[in-house]
Write an enzyme that holds these catalytic residues in place. Sequence first.
Site, PDB file in Angstrom:
ATOM      1  N   SER A  91       0.855  -1.192   0.000  1.00  0.00           N
ATOM      2  CA  SER A  91       0.000   0.000   0.000  1.00  0.00           C
ATOM      3  C   SER A  91       0.880   1.227   0.000  1.00  0.00           C
ATOM      4  CB  SER A  91      -0.912   0.010   1.222  1.00  0.00           C
ATOM      5  OG  SER A  91      -1.493   1.301   1.409  1.00  0.00           O
ATOM      6  N   CYS A 253      -4.530   6.638  -3.401  1.00  0.00           N
ATOM      7  CA  CYS A 253      -4.201   5.210  -3.520  1.00  0.00           C
ATOM      8  C   CYS A 253      -2.909   4.994  -4.294  1.00  0.00           C
ATOM      9  CB  CYS A 253      -5.338   4.413  -4.155  1.00  0.00           C
ATOM     10  SG  CYS A 253      -5.103   2.623  -4.074  1.00  0.00           S
TER      11      CYS A 253
END
Length: 344
Positions: A91, A253
């Site tokens: 991530s 993101c």
Amino acid sequence: MRWKRTIQLLDVHCEGEIGKVAIGGVPKIPGNSIAEQLNYINTVDDSLRRFLCLEPRAAATGSVNLLVPAKRPEADAGFIILQADQAHASSGSNSICVTTALLESGIVEMKEPETVVMLDTAAGLVKATATCRDGRCEKVKLTMVPSFVQELDVEIDTPHWGRVRFDISYGGIFYALVDVDQIGTKIEKANARALVDAGMALKDLINKSMKIVHPEIPEINGVAYVMFRDRDPDGLVRTATTMWPGRVDRSPCGTGNSANLATLHARGLAKVGDTFRSRSIIGSEFEVGLQAETEVAGRKAIIPTITGRGWTFGLHQIALDPTDPLAEGFAMTDTWGPQAGEIR
């Protein structure tokens, strides 16, 4: 106190997305690599994830990052991302949260004006270059793991939106990337629930119809998220990554933009040296860059960079009473929608 488990958490967010960092009390997790440890949590014992991510001790908003000893000698720290559904391999926002936590807590020595931190993840090494001033980590530039396209312009029949076209691409985890106009809505805060419902339905359909496995890391498999994408009037990419049990990533993101950059490169729309900005559903931004071309198992790939900011905002301890009948945690559909009924 008669607590049988206590873990200390540093509260951090990256461009609005919460990524708490477990800095103390993390138990030893079996595995010779971070990928094996991730697989252990997902397939053998998920009690720690449930303890940290589900009610009544927590909530499904955001992630908890487990700091673990690095397995690669060149790394400064390892970490595993825990979310309400499972442990995840990579991530961008959480890498920025972890870097900020390591430096501002003093676990890794901060050097001004720049500190390089090497992070060991299940997806590989991530290089974090932090700009530091007056004891604060002002921003972090991540050199991400190689990203590649699995398949472009895949189509699937859906009961609600007819035939939907999407790309399958890897940016540290696998994404289905969907142009948002196909589901008849826009990426705006007021539409978050509609986006989540669509993302969860599409993810389920795609994973039932396609078998997707990383060619070198079998522990990374299946579409982790559906990310909707669009263009704002000023030309910036706008994204909305949808997550179980029913929420949208507040940040732009990092892994999703890495995956999307791989699709742009594959279509001849991005080249080495290009940079652009990506905007989240709440308006926060990342800078996304294409650093280099490479290969993964003979497949064309790229090295993306993601730049964003993290902020610490609290410090707390979470504990478990041995008599607590709700030790396993739970999720409720009154908050998160019907998909939360599938307790993970």
